[in-house]
Design an enzyme around this catalytic site. Structure first.
Site, mmCIF file in Angstrom:
data_model
loop_
_atom_site.group_PDB
_atom_site.id
_atom_site.type_symbol
_atom_site.label_atom_id
_atom_site.label_comp_id
_atom_site.label_asym_id
_atom_site.label_seq_id
_atom_site.Cartn_x
_atom_site.Cartn_y
_atom_site.Cartn_z
ATOM 1 N N ALA A 56 -43.110 28.131 93.016
ATOM 2 C CA ALA A 56 -42.756 26.778 93.469
ATOM 3 C C ALA A 56 -41.614 26.815 94.467
ATOM 4 C CB ALA A 56 -42.384 25.907 92.263
ATOM 5 N N GLU A 57 -40.541 27.561 94.162
ATOM 6 C CA GLU A 57 -39.404 27.614 95.073
ATOM 7 C C GLU A 57 -39.788 28.289 96.381
ATOM 8 O OE1 GLU A 57 -34.720 28.850 95.453
ATOM 9 O OE2 GLU A 57 -35.698 29.065 93.512
ATOM 10 N N THR A 58 -40.643 29.290 96.314
ATOM 11 C CA THR A 58 -41.083 29.981 97.523
ATOM 12 C C THR A 58 -41.878 29.053 98.430
ATOM 13 O OG1 THR A 58 -41.075 32.113 96.390
ATOM 14 C CG2 THR A 58 -42.424 31.939 98.384
#
Length: 138
Positions: A56-58
């Site tokens: 998700a953060e990527t």
């Protein structure tokens, strides 16, 4: 940036180590996928929740990179929160990130992650900090 350029800057990083592949990227929208194998599972044989959050953060980070002026600004993950809805074993985990807030100093992304059989696995909200390069280079 196109998908080839995105993959090029990810070489040799945690993103490549996890096997994250960007499949679609546009203004305010990013799609990515990652193969889930035993190296991304918890001891009970299901996807580790931290792997979902890393995906998700990527995806959100990539999206922010695409909408900032990279000559003037950089972005960093500020906060990630997620809800793990279902478990999955081996397969492909897909992420669909859409920007919710495109501010001067923060970006907020909603990321939905689904399995290769189209089951909802996790949802996440990612806040990116947008900083001027000169404040970071000191």
């Amino acid at each position: 940036m196109n998908l080839d350029e995105i993959h090029k800057i990810c070489r040799g990083t945690f993103i490549e180590h996890l096997g994250i592949e960007f499949t679609k990227a546009g203004n305010g929208h990013v799609e990515a996928k990652m193969e889930i194998d035993e190296t991304k599972m918890q001891p009970f044989g299901v996807l580790h929740g931290g792997v979902s959050l890393a995906l998700a953060e990527t995806a959100a980070s990539c999206g922010s990179l695409l909408i900032i002026d990279r000559n003037k600004f950089v972005t960093f993950g500020l906060q990630v929160s997620g809800n793990h809805i279902a478990t999955m074993g081996k397969g492909i985990l897909f992420a669909n990130a859409r920007i919710e807030h495109n501010g001067r100093s923060t970006h907020v992304w909603n990321v939905t992650m689904t399995s290769d059989d189209n089951r909802l696995i996790s949802v996440a909200r990612v806040t990116m900090s947008v900083l001027e390069k000169k404040t970071v280079e000191k």
